[in-house]
Design a protein around this motif. Structure first.
Motif: not given
Length: 334
Positions: A318-327
């Motif tokens: 809801r807050l980020h365009d990329t997944a946590p792993s990609q971040e």
């Protein structure tokens, strides 16, 4: 039961000739208020320099400055503040007088800053660190008016322009003036915690930015551009313990409001619901764990108050365009 002694952090503030007063006063007010806000960490500040007296940028004389110490403790935080070309109300800059004083600071930095010792520069203080060779190979920044000079003095440094502050290992540099406050709030958040940094930022009536490379308002202060005490009480509790299973009823009780009234106040003043605010704070904490640790996503979810990795990923999306792993991957590549 005897209270535990606070962790004491020795802070040595280098005062150069023609000291830019806000470079000193702003960051040091952050530390002063931090010492008053809590008892677990205490910043022991000592002002040092090659001269016991200097004229500041606004013409006010600063005195009682201790000599540059022969040796610094291993856990010292050394801060070099900036200077101005011509103090207010002064004659033309006295090159012959100031040159040797600046050279003494550079020589002291070169022999006194050991590997692993933290060094923070405010504004043009980066130029003194550069002359000492302490920024070679490091990402760094300085005031926009001193960028060209920093490039000249530290050709091996990785200069970052248009940044509030930059952290590269044990080197922290800032653009100076008011961004010195941003840098010190960041250090307080790291050493003491976000709740204290938030409280200090609110006392100083400044925005608390999450990172030097982020031009946007920190998630830790988002929704706090108001002066309503009941909402601040609830927000302080969430910031202090993001992973706790907060209910609207619990927060309302602590804030001295009914659940319905607190929900109304949040929507009106924070521009978001209570639940959304809690999730934003949890995701802000989760992002730190994603980028700064090797924890798997289940562990990140558990530490930040989400019932499962799936719930965590939904809130993240809801807050980020990329997944946590990609971040995590993109942050490490950078």
């Amino acid at each position: 039961m005897q209270a535990q002694a606070p962790l004491r952090i020795p802070v040595f503030v280098v005062v150069p000739p023609r000291a830019l007063l806000l470079d000193l006063a702003g960051p040091m007010e952050v530390l002063r208020k931090t010492n008053l806000e809590q008892a677990s960490v205490h910043f022991d500040v000592t002002y040092i320099g090659p001269s016991p007296d200097v004229a500041s940028s606004i013409g006010l004389c600063l005195s009682g400055i201790a000599p540059l110490p022969a040796r610094l403790p291993d856990d010292a935080l050394v801060i070099i503040s900036g200077a101005v070309d011509e103090p207010l109300g002064s004659a033309v800059r006295e090159e012959a007088e100031d040159g040797p004083l600046e050279a003494a600071i550079v020589a002291w930095l070169r022999r006194g800053i050991r590997p692993g010792m933290r060094l923070a520069t405010i504004c043009s203080g980066a130029l003194l660190a550069a002359q000492a060779g302490l920024l070679d190979g490091r990402e760094c920044t300085t005031h926009h008016a001193a960028i060209a000079e920093l490039k000249r003095l530290a050709p091996l440094a990785k200069l970052r322009e248009n940044r509030l502050y930059v952290e590269d290992g044990d080197r922290l540099t800032s653009a100076g003036i008011t961004s010195g406050i941003d840098l010190m709030l960041y250090i307080v958040a790291r050493e003491v915690g976000h709740a204290t940094a938030l409280s200090v930022a609110r006392y100083l009536v400044v925005y608390l930015r999450r990172g030097g490379s982020d031009p946007q308002l920190s998630p830790w202060l988002e929704g706090r551009n108001h002066i309503h005490p009941a909402i601040h009480r609830a927000q302080d509790l969430v910031a202090a313990e993001p992973a706790r299973d907060w209910s609207v009823a619990q927060l309302a009780s602590a804030a001295g409001a009914s659940p319905r009234n607190l929900s109304r106040l949040f929507n009106e003043h924070a521009q978001m619901s209570v639940t959304e605010y809690v999730n934003r704070i949890r995701i802000a904490l989760a992002r730190e764990l994603v980028t700064d640790s090797r924890l798997d996503m289940e562990s990140v979810a558990e530490r930040t108050g989400f019932s499962s990795a799936r719930q965590f990923r939904r809130a993240w999306r809801r807050l980020h365009d990329t997944a946590p792993s990609q971040e995590r991957l993109s942050t490490r590549k950078a």
